[in-house]
Design an enzyme around this catalytic site. Structure first.
Site, PDB file in Angstrom:
ATOM      1  N   GLU A  93      -7.095   8.489   6.597  1.00 55.71           N
ATOM      2  CA  GLU A  93      -7.342   9.148   7.887  1.00 55.71           C
ATOM      3  C   GLU A  93      -7.836  10.591   7.746  1.00 55.71           C
ATOM      4  O   GLU A  93      -7.145  11.527   8.188  1.00 55.71           O
ATOM      5  CB  GLU A  93      -6.079   9.101   8.755  1.00 55.71           C
ATOM      6  N   ARG A 122       0.856  -1.187   0.000  1.00 57.44           N
ATOM      7  CA  ARG A 122       0.000   0.000   0.000  1.00 57.44           C
ATOM      8  C   ARG A 122       0.897   1.243   0.000  1.00 57.44           C
ATOM      9  O   ARG A 122       1.690   1.427   0.922  1.00 57.44           O
ATOM     10  CB  ARG A 122      -0.893  -0.026   1.257  1.00 57.44           C
ATOM     11  N   GLU A 175      -3.310  -0.237   8.313  1.00 57.55           N
ATOM     12  CA  GLU A 175      -2.092   0.124   9.047  1.00 57.55           C
ATOM     13  C   GLU A 175      -2.192  -0.459  10.450  1.00 57.55           C
ATOM     14  O   GLU A 175      -3.249  -0.375  11.090  1.00 57.55           O
ATOM     15  CB  GLU A 175      -1.926   1.640   9.221  1.00 57.55           C
ATOM     16  N   HIS A 192      -2.701  10.958   0.992  1.00 59.38           N
ATOM     17  CA  HIS A 192      -2.114  10.722   2.320  1.00 59.38           C
ATOM     18  C   HIS A 192      -1.427  12.029   2.716  1.00 59.38           C
ATOM     19  O   HIS A 192      -0.231  12.080   2.963  1.00 59.38           O
ATOM     20  CB  HIS A 192      -1.155   9.534   2.280  1.00 59.38           C
ATOM     21  N   TYR A 245      -3.891   1.504  15.999  1.00 61.55           N
ATOM     22  CA  TYR A 245      -2.637   1.547  16.763  1.00 61.55           C
ATOM     23  C   TYR A 245      -2.876   1.353  18.251  1.00 61.55           C
ATOM     24  O   TYR A 245      -2.096   0.720  18.927  1.00 61.55           O
ATOM     25  CB  TYR A 245      -1.913   2.881  16.532  1.00 61.55           C
ATOM     26  N   ASN A 296      -7.166   1.674  10.207  1.00 64.36           N
ATOM     27  CA  ASN A 296      -5.847   1.859  10.818  1.00 64.36           C
ATOM     28  C   ASN A 296      -6.009   1.773  12.326  1.00 64.36           C
ATOM     29  O   ASN A 296      -6.768   2.536  12.917  1.00 64.36           O
ATOM     30  CB  ASN A 296      -5.266   3.235  10.464  1.00 64.36           C
TER      31      ASN A 296
HETATM   32  O1  IFM Z   1       2.842   7.561  10.104  1.00 62.78           O
HETATM   33  C1  IFM Z   1       1.457   7.600  10.306  1.00 62.78           C
HETATM   34  C2  IFM Z   1       0.718   7.437   9.006  1.00 62.78           C
HETATM   35  O2  IFM Z   1       1.094   8.393   8.073  1.00 62.78           O
HETATM   36  C3  IFM Z   1      -0.757   7.539   9.233  1.00 62.78           C
HETATM   37  N1  IFM Z   1      -1.199   6.643  10.266  1.00 62.78           N
HETATM   38  C4  IFM Z   1      -0.467   6.656  11.507  1.00 62.78           C
HETATM   39  C5  IFM Z   1       1.009   6.504  11.245  1.00 62.78           C
HETATM   40  C6  IFM Z   1       1.802   6.505  12.562  1.00 62.78           C
HETATM   41  O3  IFM Z   1       1.577   7.688  13.242  1.00 62.78           O
END
Ligand code: IFM
Length: 438
Positions: free
Chosen positions: A168, A79, A347, A123, A296, A294
């Site tokens: 995002e 990606r 992500e 992005h 985290y 995404n």
């Molecule tokens: O690096 C970023 C990415 O560009 C978008 N999602 C979160 C990642 C980590 O912060």
């Protein structure tokens, strides 16, 4: 469905993700126009250590080696994002053929390596020329974005089948236009909410434009959905979690999947809510072929309704909690409550304080654990009926982490920025083995 030794469906896709401004460099080469991130990072005081994406991972020149690296890791999908000002220096009108050629070559090299390209169109590197006309605050930008999407689908659509319109939009909205810590560095909540609407509209118009070029194209959008979870079940915690979800996640998810903004968020935003024109919500909520998620960390809410740290959890270099079960709960919620379309984890990854060891290797055991735990939760979500199609680790390479510059390393491949040497971390080797067993 047939499953592999690692218990994922046979056709589950394993990949890695990057983004143009974070890795390409060549910020002003071969006719590329200036982006808002070029301008922002060149403005003193905006990015830690004065770092810029001018060179980044020099991927613009090293893409062949980087694809060879992906092949060596056994990636099945990659990606990446297109830099809008590299192909349209002013954001509309004049095309830069050298920019188009770059992405053309990249796609060809990927396909030769049997790696499926997943293309993100936005992005975060908006052409600065459009920012001069109020950027995403200007409704016309949504239409220019659709023209740009059509251009890319025309040029690459014979080989690229999977398109992600925006990455995002929440971060573009709130970090770029309310908090000001991202380009274009504005601090105005009313403007930010209008921007969010124009972004969603841009997504819908671009989806139409891509499908007009290629009816077989698979079109999706990527949202960062960090669930709000409560530490204790108090009315304050429940209310804060509900409002946090509605204003951050629901704000993007619900227009796309339910054709309206969440009523509780609209009420809270009051007169700052965006202007919506007739027909907008139908454009925004057209069919999604997939949703990119995404993930985290979660947002943990204490009993008083305020954000809180989990006393027993591990935290990454970003200060983000490591808590993989929240990924499973999120995926199941998207499936059960939102009836989400097929999902890709677009992500997932972690920044740790990585150092190359005396043996020349990089032993990032914490990242290996992070990936292992999250992939396990993804597998459990599949078992609970979630239509999960693939997983992209963030990121292939250490790269420019926006306002943090190069101080945060997310890669499964280490980059020595002075020499541009790449070193596969233990996590990269682990990921390769895991893919190989599938
Ligand atoms: O690096 C970023 C990415 O560009 C978008 N999602 C979160 C990642 C980590 O912060």
């Amino acid at each position: 469905m047939a499953s592999s030794p690692n218990n994922f469906p046979k056709n589950f896709l394993w990949g890695a993700a990057t983004a143009s401004y974070q890795i390409e460099g060549a910020w002003n080469e071969d006719g590329k126009g200036e982006s808002i991130w070029d301008r922002f990072s060149h403005t003193p005081g905006k990015v830690q250590n004065g770092d810029t994406g001018d060179v980044a991972c020099d991927h613009y020149h090293r893409y062949r080696d980087d694809v060879a690296l992906m092949q060596r890791l056994g990636l099945q999908a990659y990606r990446f994002s297109i830099s809008w000002p590299r192909v349209l220096p002013e954001g509309r009108g004049r095309i830069n053929p050298a920019g188009l050629d770059f992405y053309d070559r990249l796609v060809d090299v990927l396909l030769e390596a049997k790696i499926q390209p997943f293309v993100t169109l936005y992005h975060w590197d908006l052409p600065h020329a459009l920012q001069d006309w109020n950027g995403w605050g200007n409704r016309d930008t949504s239409a220019y974005f659709a023209d740009y999407a059509a251009l890319m689908a025309h040029r690459l659509g014979d080989r690229v089948k999977n398109w992600m319109t925006l990455n995002e939009p929440q971060v573009v909205t709130f970090n770029g236009h309310r908090g000001g810590e991202h380009a274009p560095g504005l601090r105005d909540e009313k403007l930010a909410l209008q921007v969010s609407h124009h972004l969603l509209l841009a997504h819908g118009l671009a989806a139409q434009a891509i499908r007009a070029m290629d009816p077989q194209a698979q079109v999706g959008i990527v949202l960062n959905l960090w669930p709000f979870e409560t530490q204790a079940d108090t009315p304050e915690a429940r209310a804060a979690a509900g409002s946090g979800w509605a204003k951050n996640c629901g704000w993007f998810l619900e227009p796309l999947l339910r054709a309206h903004y969440p009523p509780v968020a609209l009420e809270e935003y009051g007169e700052r809510a965006p202007m919506i024109q007739p027909g907008d919500m139908a454009v925004i909520s057209q069919r999604l072929d997939f949703l990119g998620v995404n993930f985290y960390q979660r947002n943990l809410i204490g009993s008083d309704g305020k954000p809180v740290r989990a006393p027993d959890s591990e935290y990454t270099e970003m200060g983000w909690e490591v808590h993989a079960p929240a990924l499973r709960r999120l995926l199941v919620r998207l499936h059960q409550e939102y009836h989400a379309p097929p999902i890709y984890i677009a992500e997932n990854g972690a920044a740790f304080n990585d150092k190359v060891d005396a043996d020349g290797c990089l032993h990032d055991a914490r990242r290996v654990n992070y990936l292992r735990e999250h992939i396990e939760q993804a597998r459990l979500a599949l078992q609970e009926g979630v239509d999960l199609r693939g997983y992209f680790v963030w990121s292939l390479l250490d790269n420019f982490e926006w306002g943090w510059g190069y101080s945060k390393r997310f890669g499964i491949v280490y980059v020595d920025y002075a020499t541009q040497q790449r070193v596969i971390k233990d996590s990269g080797e682990w990921y390769a083995k895991m893919i190989n067993s599938s």
